[in-house]
Each structure stands twice: as structure tokens, then as C-alpha cells.
Design an enzyme around this catalytic site. Structure first.
Site, PDB file in Angstrom:
ATOM      1  N   ASP A   1      -7.062   4.230  -4.554  1.00 32.77           N
ATOM      2  CA  ASP A   1      -7.712   4.070  -3.240  1.00 32.77           C
ATOM      3  C   ASP A   1      -8.356   5.424  -2.955  1.00 32.77           C
ATOM      4  OD1 ASP A   1      -7.830   2.106  -0.775  1.00 32.77           O
ATOM      5  OD2 ASP A   1      -7.377   4.037   0.113  1.00 32.77           O
TER       6      ASP A   1
ATOM      7  N   LYS B   1       0.864  -1.185   0.000  1.00 35.33           N
ATOM      8  CA  LYS B   1       0.000   0.000   0.000  1.00 35.33           C
ATOM      9  C   LYS B   1       0.894   1.227   0.000  1.00 35.33           C
ATOM     10  CE  LYS B   1      -4.445   0.931   0.070  1.00 35.33           C
ATOM     11  NZ  LYS B   1      -5.587   0.135  -0.421  1.00 35.33           N
TER      12      LYS B   1
HETATM   13  P1  NDP Z   1     -12.944   7.595  -2.904  1.00 35.36           P
HETATM   14  O1  NDP Z   1     -11.898   8.604  -2.657  1.00 35.36           O
HETATM   15  O2  NDP Z   1     -13.459   7.381  -4.270  1.00 35.36           O
HETATM   16  O3  NDP Z   1     -14.214   7.876  -1.959  1.00 35.36           O
HETATM   17  C1  NDP Z   1     -14.066   7.949  -0.578  1.00 35.36           C
HETATM   18  C2  NDP Z   1     -15.403   8.380   0.011  1.00 35.36           C
HETATM   19  O4  NDP Z   1     -15.308   8.276   1.433  1.00 35.36           O
HETATM   20  C3  NDP Z   1     -15.722   9.837  -0.281  1.00 35.36           C
HETATM   21  O5  NDP Z   1     -17.113  10.003  -0.317  1.00 35.36           O
HETATM   22  C4  NDP Z   1     -15.100  10.544   0.915  1.00 35.36           C
HETATM   23  O6  NDP Z   1     -15.709  11.794   1.201  1.00 35.36           O
HETATM   24  C5  NDP Z   1     -15.398   9.562   2.022  1.00 35.36           C
HETATM   25  N1  NDP Z   1     -14.384   9.679   3.070  1.00 35.36           N
HETATM   26  C6  NDP Z   1     -13.044   9.549   2.937  1.00 35.36           C
HETATM   27  N2  NDP Z   1     -12.419   9.731   4.103  1.00 35.36           N
HETATM   28  C7  NDP Z   1     -13.390   9.973   4.995  1.00 35.36           C
HETATM   29  C8  NDP Z   1     -13.394  10.238   6.373  1.00 35.36           C
HETATM   30  N3  NDP Z   1     -12.242  10.299   7.073  1.00 35.36           N
HETATM   31  N4  NDP Z   1     -14.587  10.422   6.996  1.00 35.36           N
HETATM   32  C9  NDP Z   1     -15.753  10.370   6.287  1.00 35.36           C
HETATM   33  N5  NDP Z   1     -15.816  10.126   4.966  1.00 35.36           N
HETATM   34  C10 NDP Z   1     -14.644   9.921   4.342  1.00 35.36           C
HETATM   35  O7  NDP Z   1     -12.353   6.223  -2.298  1.00 35.36           O
HETATM   36  P2  NDP Z   1     -12.801   4.726  -2.602  1.00 35.36           P
HETATM   37  O8  NDP Z   1     -14.262   4.674  -2.840  1.00 35.36           O
HETATM   38  O9  NDP Z   1     -11.871   4.175  -3.606  1.00 35.36           O
HETATM   39  O10 NDP Z   1     -12.441   4.003  -1.210  1.00 35.36           O
HETATM   40  C11 NDP Z   1     -13.381   3.923  -0.135  1.00 35.36           C
HETATM   41  C12 NDP Z   1     -12.958   2.809   0.807  1.00 35.36           C
HETATM   42  O11 NDP Z   1     -12.924   1.558   0.087  1.00 35.36           O
HETATM   43  C13 NDP Z   1     -11.557   2.949   1.430  1.00 35.36           C
HETATM   44  O12 NDP Z   1     -11.587   2.392   2.730  1.00 35.36           O
HETATM   45  C14 NDP Z   1     -10.688   2.087   0.524  1.00 35.36           C
HETATM   46  O13 NDP Z   1      -9.514   1.629   1.187  1.00 35.36           O
HETATM   47  C15 NDP Z   1     -11.648   0.935   0.251  1.00 35.36           C
HETATM   48  N6  NDP Z   1     -11.347   0.149  -0.925  1.00 35.36           N
HETATM   49  C16 NDP Z   1     -11.260   0.724  -2.164  1.00 35.36           C
HETATM   50  C17 NDP Z   1     -11.008  -0.053  -3.271  1.00 35.36           C
HETATM   51  C18 NDP Z   1     -11.017   0.508  -4.651  1.00 35.36           C
HETATM   52  O14 NDP Z   1     -10.986  -0.290  -5.606  1.00 35.36           O
HETATM   53  N7  NDP Z   1     -11.093   1.807  -4.848  1.00 35.36           N
HETATM   54  C19 NDP Z   1     -10.745  -1.497  -3.159  1.00 35.36           C
HETATM   55  C20 NDP Z   1     -10.964  -2.026  -1.825  1.00 35.36           C
HETATM   56  C21 NDP Z   1     -11.218  -1.210  -0.764  1.00 35.36           C
HETATM   57  P3  NDP Z   1     -15.128  13.175   0.566  1.00 35.36           P
HETATM   58  O15 NDP Z   1     -15.741  13.233  -0.804  1.00 35.36           O
HETATM   59  O16 NDP Z   1     -15.611  14.207   1.493  1.00 35.36           O
HETATM   60  O17 NDP Z   1     -13.629  13.054   0.537  1.00 35.36           O
END
Ligand code: NDP
Length: 444
Positions: free
Chosen positions: A164, A124
């Protein structure tokens, strides 16, 4: 192995890494019995070699913002374990990023990748750079500067990064571009690439779709239908939106979505048009979820989270530790029957205990969200073949992998009363493969 001794030792050596210690603790507690059935594991000190990353790169990234100011950020790549394949794992850009968070993610990734049945180790990376409020050009300059430092340590057979939080197609494109220039090769070093330059169909959708496929498997063990169920989703990024997309197409109701500022509540469920609006708002215009509430006049709670609203199923898809013990109790009190994690480690240990105590269906992220890295693995396979598979081929493969991960969890996680402990199942299944590979390869 005595888990308490190992944890005490790791806490002493890494005292400022709570997320890392939390992830290690969860895994070690569930594999302890199995581990101790193999005295050779202890003789080879497998546990320490599995918990401590192979190596970590830490560096400063310097870039220039649009006003000409010189800016710096801290950046990292944690190469955790490559026993079963090249290092593989996403890159996170978020102000909260630190070594503890990346070490927990790389540790989890190692077992998740093992579960996928594909040949990928765990890694990561990331930076405390926040793309929020930055112009396209600023994001590009940051991505380029990050890769100018990292490119020597990654490669198609060495370490293959992906997206991510804060890293989507745009950022992967900029990083791939600079990698290609520095390394003088056009190879499958990144996944999540654009379709025009080696990306795979269904990669953007894969984590969300895969989570729904896993959920369907869990519901089937109890003869429960997804259609008509109310699902609370957190987040509105890549994972959250494609989870919602698949749920809508299967007749479920998505009653909440959120971002780091607040949560929207739509008791009758989002319509397709409303979900399209959210997708455009968040992915294209990089707006706030509050703007959806203003457009459609629904309930919006500033600073709120989805877990106090009535739902049948929860699919946390934002970030780590976003469901605490109180949230878990609120979900259970409201009749929640299943939790399937799109995010990595979104539930605190207390919340996990509540779910398991209540005997609800509970899938940890390393099983339920493994669809993303699985299709990344398929992207690597297509890049090696110099071929592109059809969307149906990739989606069918994803479906098979998620079914297979579910079967592994049932095999290793079934308890005497018939309850499937998916945490135990996923951890043991993931661990055994990595352990056997490490044992075969000698002491490294
Ligand atoms: P994105 O950046 O596309 O979206 C993240 C979302 O979560 C946004 O809506 C963001 O809000 C919100 N968010 C982020 N940090 C916080 C926080 N501290 N408190 C509240 N809301 C938060 O990321 P992904 O969708 O890619 O990833 C989301 C999760 O899924 C993570 O845990 C990641 O590790 C996991 N994941 C992702 C994969 C992938 O293929 N992308 C694969 C497997 C797991 P805002 O718009 O305000 O930033």
C-alpha cells in the site's frame, strides 16, 4: 437497524477514530434499506459484527538506524472479517498511520474483496514508520523487525498481506524474506512479491489498469470515448503511474500528477517519455515531483492539489480525503464528467454528495481500485497451483473482474431516473455476499 443509533454508539465507543467512523457511516447509510428487508440480520446483530474488526494486533517495532540509534515505531494489523476467505489487505508505511486509518481501510477492504468475486476476507496493517529519506538497509531492518512480531498471525490460509502507501516490491521482498525464515515455509503468504519468488505478472500494474478498465465501463454507459480526454491524476506512486500508463496507451491526456509536496500541470498531457521520467524519478530514485517541473519547465504548485486545473476526468490516486467539498465544486465548475478513485476514500462525504448531486459518473475506490487486490487473489491462486500465468491471462482475468464489478454496481445501484449510484451499488453488492456468508456460519 437505525443507522443514526448505530453510528452514535460507534462514535461513543471509538471517539478518536474519524476515518473509521467516516467509512462506516458511508457504507451503513447506503445499505440501510436493504439490511432492513432481512429481519434475521438484525436478530443476529450482523451490523455490529460487520463494523467491529475480528481482532487487532498492536505492537512496538524496534530497529536500529544507520547511525546506530535505536528507534521505535507503532505497528498494527487489523483482521477485519474472514467470512468469505482468508484475511487479505495491504500494509501501509507512512508517518500518518494510526488505528483509525487502518480500521477504515480494513473495513473498506472487506467489501471490496467481496466485490472481486474471489475468496478473500478483509484486513489492513501498517506502521507510522516513514520510508522517506531512509536508506535501503534501514528499510530492510524495519521490515524485518515488523515481521518478527507479526509472522505468527499471518499465513497463506490465514492472512495474506500486500503493499500500500510506502510499501512496494522492495518492502514486500524484505518482509517475505523474514516471514519465510521465521515460519520455515516458502508459501504465498504475501502478494506483490518479486516475479522470481512467486509474484504475479501484472500485479504492479493491476490497481491503475483496473481503474481505467472500470472507467471505460462507466464512460460506455453514456457513450463517451476516453480518447482525447484530459485526466487529472493525483499522486505519483504505484497506482498513479500505472493509471497514467494505461491512459496514455488509450489516447487520453494526463494533465496533472502530484506528491505530498506539490502538483505539476501539463495542459497538453504528458508524453510517454515524460511519464517514463516520472516513473524512474519516483519509483527508482525516490525523488520529488518538483524535479520533473525543473527538468521539463512545466507549471508546479508547491503544496497544491490537482483539482483546480481544468480536466474532463479526475482519478485521485494518492490518499484519503484529498478531495474536499471545495475541490469537488471546482472540478464540476471546470466541466469534470467523471471521477474514478484509485486511492481509498479520497473524496470527503461532502465531495461525494456534490458528485452525486451533479449526476456525474462517480466510482468509489472500493469498486474502481479493486483491480489490485483482484490480481493479488490471482497471485494466491498461482502460488497454490505452483504455476505462473502469462501476462495476457492475468490481464484478461483482471478485465473480466472489473467488468463484473461494474455490472454488480449497475445491478444494485441503478436509480429510478436511470442514474447509476456506484456508491450504493458497490456497498450493497459487497455487503450482501459477506452478510450471507456470516449468516451461514453461525454466531462467531
Ligand atoms: P505509493 O506509496 O506508491 O504512492 C503514494 C503517492 O501518494 C505518492 O506520490 C505520495 O507522495 C502520495 N501521497 C501519499 N500520502 C499523501 C498525502 N498525505 N498527501 C499527498 N500525497 C500523498 O502508494 P500507492 O500508489 O500504492 O497507493 C495510493 C493509494 O491507492 C492509497 O490510497 C492506497 O490505499 C490505494 N490503493 C493502492 C493499491 C495498491 O495496489 N498499491 C490497491 C488499492 C488501493 P510522496 O511521494 O510524497 O510520498
Amino acid at each position: 437497524m437505525n443507522v443514526n443509533d448505530v453510528l452514535a454508539d460507534l462514535s461513543r465507543r471509538f471517539p478518536n477514530e474519524p476515518e473509521y467512523l467516516q467509512a462506516v457511516s458511508e457504507v451503513l447509510k447506503s445499505i440501510e434499506d436493504v439490511y432492513n428487508e432481512y429481519p434475521e440480520f438484525e436478530r443476529y446483530n450482523l451490523v455490529e459484527r460487520l463494523c467491529i474488526p475480528d481482532r487487532i494486533f498492536t505492537f512496538r517495532v524496534t530497529w536500529t538506524d544507520d547511525s546506530g540509534r535505536i528507534r521505535t515505531n507503532m505497528a498494527y494489523r487489523v483482521q477485519h472479517n474472514n467470512a468469505i476467505g482468508p484475511y487479505k489487505g495491504g500494509i501501509r508505511f507512512h508517518a500518518s498511520v494510526n488505528l483509525s486509518i487502518l480500521k477504515f481501510l480494513a473495513f473498506e477492504q472487506t467489501f471490496k474483496n467481496s466485490l472481486t468475486t474471489l475468496a478473500m476476507g478483509g484486513a489492513k496493517g501498517g506502521s507510522d514508520f516513514s520510508p522517506r529519506g531512509k536508506s535501503d538497509m534501514e528499510v530492510m531492518r524495519f521490515c524485518q523487525a515488523y515481521i518478527q512480531e507479526l509472522w505468527r498471525h499471518i499465513g497463506p490460509e490465514t492472512d495474506v498481506p500486500a503493499g500500500d502507501i510506502g510499501v512496494g516490491g522492495r518492502e514486500v521482498g524484505y518482509m517475505f524474506g523474514m516471514y519465510k525464515k521465521m515460519a520455515r515455509e516458502h508459501s504465498g503468504t504475501f502478494t506483490g512479491k518479486g516475479l522470481e519468488f512467486g509474484g504475479s505478472l501484472v500485479r504492479p500494474e493491476a490497481t491503475g489498469y483496473g481503474n481505467v478498465y472500470f472507467l471505460l465501463n462507466m464512460l460506455a454507459t453514456r457513450g463517451i470515448e476516453l480518447k482525447g480526454k484530459r485526466v487529472a491524476i493525483s499522486g505519483s506512486g504505484n497506482v498513479a503511474t500505472y493509471t497514467a500508463d494505461k491512459l496514455l496507451s488509450l489516447g487520453a491526456k494526463v494533465v496533472t500528477m502530484s506528491d505530498s509536496d506539490g502538483v505539476i500541470h501539463v495542459p497538453d498531457g504528458l508524453t510517454r517519455e515524460q511519464l517514463d521520467y516520472i516513473f524512474t524519478l519516483k519509483q527508482i530514485y525516490r525523488g520529488r515531483i518538483r524535479e520533473f517541473a525543473e527538468e521539463y519547465g512545466c507549471e508546479y504548485v508547491e503544496g497544491g492539489r490537482p483539482w483546480s486545473f481544468p480536466c474532463d476526468i479526475a482519478m485521485p490516486s494518492a490518499t484519503q480525503n484529498e478531495i474536499d467539498g471545495d475541490d469537488a465544486r471546482a472540478l464540476l465548475a471546470n466541466g469534470c464528467i467523471a471521477v474514478s478513485e484509485g486511492a481509498n476514500m479520497p473524496s470527503t462525504p461532502e465531495a461525494v454528495d456534490e458528485f452525486i448531486k451533479a449526476r456525474i459518473l462517480y466510482a468509489p475506490g472500493k469498486a474502481a481500485n479493486a483491480g489490485g487486490v483482484s490480481v493479488s487473489g490471482l497471485e494466491m491462486a498461482q502460488n497454490s497451483q505452483k504455476l505462473s500465468w502469462t501476462a495476457k491471462e492475468v490481464d484478461d482475468y483482471l478485465h473480466r473482474i472489473m467488468n463484473d464489478i461494474h455490472s454488480q454496481c449497475v445491478k444494485y445501484g441503478s436509480e429510478a431516473d436511470g442514474y447509476v449510484n456506484y456508491v450504493k451499488g458497490a456497498n450493497i453488492a459487497g455487503f450482501m455476499k459477506v452478510a450471507r456468508a456470516m449468516m451461514s456460519q453461525g454466531i462467531l
